[in-house]
Design an enzyme around this catalytic site. Structure first.
Site, PDB file in Angstrom:
ATOM      1  NE  ARG A  65      43.611  53.385  34.628  1.00  0.00           N
ATOM      2  CZ  ARG A  65      42.341  53.388  35.025  1.00  0.00           C
ATOM      3  NH1 ARG A  65      42.006  53.936  36.165  1.00  0.00           N
ATOM      4  NH2 ARG A  65      41.408  52.845  34.273  1.00  0.00           N
ATOM      5  CG  ASP A 120      34.682  55.632  36.542  1.00  0.00           C
ATOM      6  OD1 ASP A 120      33.841  54.701  36.562  1.00  0.00           O
ATOM      7  OD2 ASP A 120      35.520  55.772  35.634  1.00  0.00           O
ATOM      8  CG  HIS A 147      43.462  50.386  39.796  1.00  0.00           C
ATOM      9  ND1 HIS A 147      42.151  50.818  39.661  1.00  0.00           N
ATOM     10  CD2 HIS A 147      44.238  51.485  39.619  1.00  0.00           C
ATOM     11  CE1 HIS A 147      42.148  52.119  39.410  1.00  0.00           C
ATOM     12  NE2 HIS A 147      43.395  52.549  39.373  1.00  0.00           N
ATOM     13  CB  CYS A 151      36.702  49.482  43.066  1.00  0.00           C
ATOM     14  SG  CYS A 151      37.843  48.476  42.126  1.00  0.00           S
ATOM     15  NE  ARG A 168      37.758  57.472  38.512  1.00  0.00           N
ATOM     16  CZ  ARG A 168      37.983  56.484  39.382  1.00  0.00           C
ATOM     17  NH1 ARG A 168      38.727  55.447  39.014  1.00  0.00           N
ATOM     18  NH2 ARG A 168      37.489  56.503  40.601  1.00  0.00           N
TER      19      ARG A 168
END
Ligand code: ARG
Length: 277
Positions: free
Chosen positions: A147, A73, A176, A270, A98
């Site tokens: 998140r 990612d 997000h 992103c 991550r």
């Protein structure tokens, strides 16, 4: 019908991106990720490269972060930190898969001489933080609910010295802030109200009475996961309706195809962190 004929002025940006060389969907930490659906890493790199070239073609500077194997990612560079006025507030990822990305971003900023503030609270950088330099003297918009932890909003305010407005996200598909809201110039935003709690919608309407509002179709096409320089708006090519609406508001939509990276639950924004000196 109101005819808007406003001259939008671009401002040169500096961005950070990370090639999807090691991109894959090996785990599912958001509703878009399906580990049984194959991804084409070569096509992902091709599409990502087009995005990078588009930004460079618009006159922006793009720095590159070296991709690391085992961090599929990492291409979503927006999540690694959040910078304002030369200070960087580091990320601390929610999911262990991550976690290691944060150190790579930190090393980049430190090697470039940025003032780096390490976080204690969980936050995913520009995935959940947006900065509007001309709105109310300089405002940070921050998402929470999936998140980034609410406590990180206070930590970001202490680190960066700008007011942080906390906005609660309520739809897991829009996990997000940057998939539901974007700055289109230094003082204005585009957003999808349905991604936010009723109270957060009220706050946004109060702070940004001239915002461009998007519809479900736009947000589902990842249209809001866009990057704008104040005039040129680079956005997912599937978001044709939103492109039309931005055009009517005086912006120049620039569609890019990022179908492979959508499989990881992300699009244009992103993949891009803005470096705000
Ligand atoms: N697969 C990544 C994750 O779920 C996608 C991150 C998208 N990035 C973003 N800024 N919205 O963490």
């Amino acid at each position: 019908m109101v005819i808007v004929n406003q001259q939008r002025v671009p401002r040169k940006r500096t961005y950070l991106m990370c090639s999807p060389e090691h991109f894959a969907v090996e785990y599912a930490i958001n509703p878009w990720m399906d580990v049984t659906r194959p991804v084409d890493p070569e096509l992902a790199v091709k599409q990502w490269d087009r995005l990078r070239e588009t930004l460079v073609g618009l006159g922006h500077e793009v720095h590159l972060l070296a991709p690391e194997p085992g961090l599929p990612d990492m291409v979503y560079a927006a999540n690694g930190a959040f910078s304002v006025d030369g200070t960087v507030y580091g990320a601390r990822f929610k999911h262990h898969q991550r976690t290691a990305e944060a150190a790579a971003h930190r090393a980049f900023y430190e090697s470039q001489g940025w003032r780096f503030i390490a976080p204690n609270e969980t936050n995913e950088g520009e995935g959940d933080f947006a900065y509007l330099p001309e709105a109310h003297g300089g405002l940070i918009l921050a998402g929470y609910g999936f998140r980034t932890e609410l406590a990180a909003h206070a930590e970001a305010q202490e680190a960066l010295g700008r007011p942080v407005i906390s906005l609660r996200l309520v739809d897991p598909r829009f996990y997000h802030l940057d998939v539901a809201l974007a700055s289109i110039d230094d003082g204005n935003i585009v957003y999808y109200p349905g991604a936010f709690s009723a109270a957060a919608q009220k706050v946004l309407a109060q702070l940004f009475p001239d915002a461009v509002l998007a519809e479900a179709e736009d947000v589902l096409a990842f249209g809001l996961n866009l990057v704008s320089d104040g005039a040129n708006v680079v956005l997912n090519s599937e978001a044709t309706r939103l492109a039309g609406r931005l055009k009517a508001a005086g912006y120049t939509p620039i569609p890019v195809e990022l179908a492979e990276l959508k499989k990881g639950g992300g699009s244009v924004k992103c993949c891009i962190a803005e470096l705000r000196h």
